[in-house]
Design an enzyme around this catalytic site. Structure first.
Site, PDB file in Angstrom:
ATOM      1  N   SER A 148       0.804  -1.219   0.000  1.00  0.00           N
ATOM      2  CA  SER A 148       0.000   0.000   0.000  1.00  0.00           C
ATOM      3  C   SER A 148       0.836   1.267   0.000  1.00  0.00           C
ATOM      4  CB  SER A 148      -0.946   0.002   1.207  1.00  0.00           C
ATOM      5  OG  SER A 148      -0.226  -0.146   2.420  1.00  0.00           O
ATOM      6  N   GLY A 197      -2.224  -4.165   0.529  1.00  0.00           N
ATOM      7  CA  GLY A 197      -2.456  -5.438   1.194  1.00  0.00           C
ATOM      8  C   GLY A 197      -1.564  -6.568   0.731  1.00  0.00           C
ATOM      9  N   ASN A 235       2.966  -6.201   5.508  1.00  0.00           N
ATOM     10  CA  ASN A 235       1.729  -6.960   5.746  1.00  0.00           C
ATOM     11  C   ASN A 235       2.013  -8.342   6.313  1.00  0.00           C
ATOM     12  OD1 ASN A 235      -0.373  -5.077   4.864  1.00  0.00           O
ATOM     13  ND2 ASN A 235       0.597  -5.257   2.861  1.00  0.00           N
ATOM     14  N   ASP A 287      -5.939   6.407   9.886  1.00  0.00           N
ATOM     15  CA  ASP A 287      -5.849   5.051  10.436  1.00  0.00           C
ATOM     16  C   ASP A 287      -4.643   4.877  11.364  1.00  0.00           C
ATOM     17  OD1 ASP A 287      -3.719   4.967   8.659  1.00  0.00           O
ATOM     18  OD2 ASP A 287      -4.640   3.496   7.310  1.00  0.00           O
ATOM     19  N   HIS A 346      -0.902   4.305   7.820  1.00  0.00           N
ATOM     20  CA  HIS A 346      -0.378   4.755   6.529  1.00  0.00           C
ATOM     21  C   HIS A 346       0.068   6.217   6.597  1.00  0.00           C
ATOM     22  CE1 HIS A 346      -2.867   1.268   5.340  1.00  0.00           C
ATOM     23  NE2 HIS A 346      -1.909   1.092   4.444  1.00  0.00           N
TER      24      HIS A 346
END
Length: 214
Positions: free
Chosen positions: A35, A72, A101, A186, A189
């Site tokens: 991402s 992801g 991830n 979030d 990120h």
């Protein structure tokens, strides 16, 4: 000269086989990642790849960057798609940014290292320059974190790749109460400002990678 249908199809096939056109003769950098590379949650011109492209231009090492980031994605996903990405894009060099991830999902570091090892083998074929981008492991069991920390240098040495040990170091080094502007809502990120800070850290290694394509 007039070409018949068969000759026209043969010409189209030859052009396709020649691979993607190179923008103004610039070296092509394939950016394989998750991402962060994809630019998750950011305007198209504020993601890692466009900001890194601007950095390289300003540093006198311009390149055509190809965004092969998938939000992801894991090291296994990168292992599955690296070959096709190289065949489609014919890059002169590759940046590999994967593993975050895997860590979030608490994958076995050994298995992730095997995936990254296969990715680097494919990326380095033909002595193609590669930059491996490491990521610090989040809080967790001490042995597990240590295993992840040791992966990056071991892989870079094994494959003769350039290494950036920790992509997130510029954010991790900030006191927790000062990280807000550099992260998206979030809390994971990076924001556009956070990406800018990361690119200042990544840029010199990417410029070195471009120089190796000469």
């Amino acid at each position: 000269m007039t070409l018949n249908r068969r000759e026209m199809l043969a010409m189209v096939a030859a052009l396709a086989a020649a691979g993607p056109a190179r923008a103004q003769g610039l070296p092509r950098l394939l950016c394989l990642g998750d991402s962060l590379t994809a630019g998750y949650g950011l305007p198209r011109d504020q993601g890692l790849v466009p900001q890194l492209s601007q950095y390289l231009q300003a540093a006198g090492q311009p390149a055509q960057l190809i965004n092969a980031g998938i939000s992801g994605d894991t090291t296994y996903g990168g292992r599955v798609r690296i070959g096709l990405s190289i065949r489609r894009n014919a890059p002169d060099a590759v940046i590999v940014e994967l593993g975050g991830n895997d860590m979030l999902r608490k994958f076995d570091p050994l298995k992730s290292e095997q995936n990254l090892d296969a990715i680097l083998s494919e990326a380095r074929a033909g002595d193609r320059p590669v930059l491996l981008v490491g990521i610090h492991a989040p809080a967790g069991q001490a042995d597990w974190r240590l295993a992840w920390t040791q992966i990056w240098a071991r892989l870079a040495n094994r494959h003769g790749a350039l290494l950036l040990q920790d992509l997130y170091a510029p954010l991790a080094d900030l006191p927790p109460d000062q990280r807000g502007p550099f992260l998206q809502g979030d809390g994971v990120h990076p924001s556009a400002l956070g990406v800018q800070r990361i690119v200042q850290h990544l840029g010199p290694a990417a410029a070195q990678l471009v120089a190796q394509t000469a």
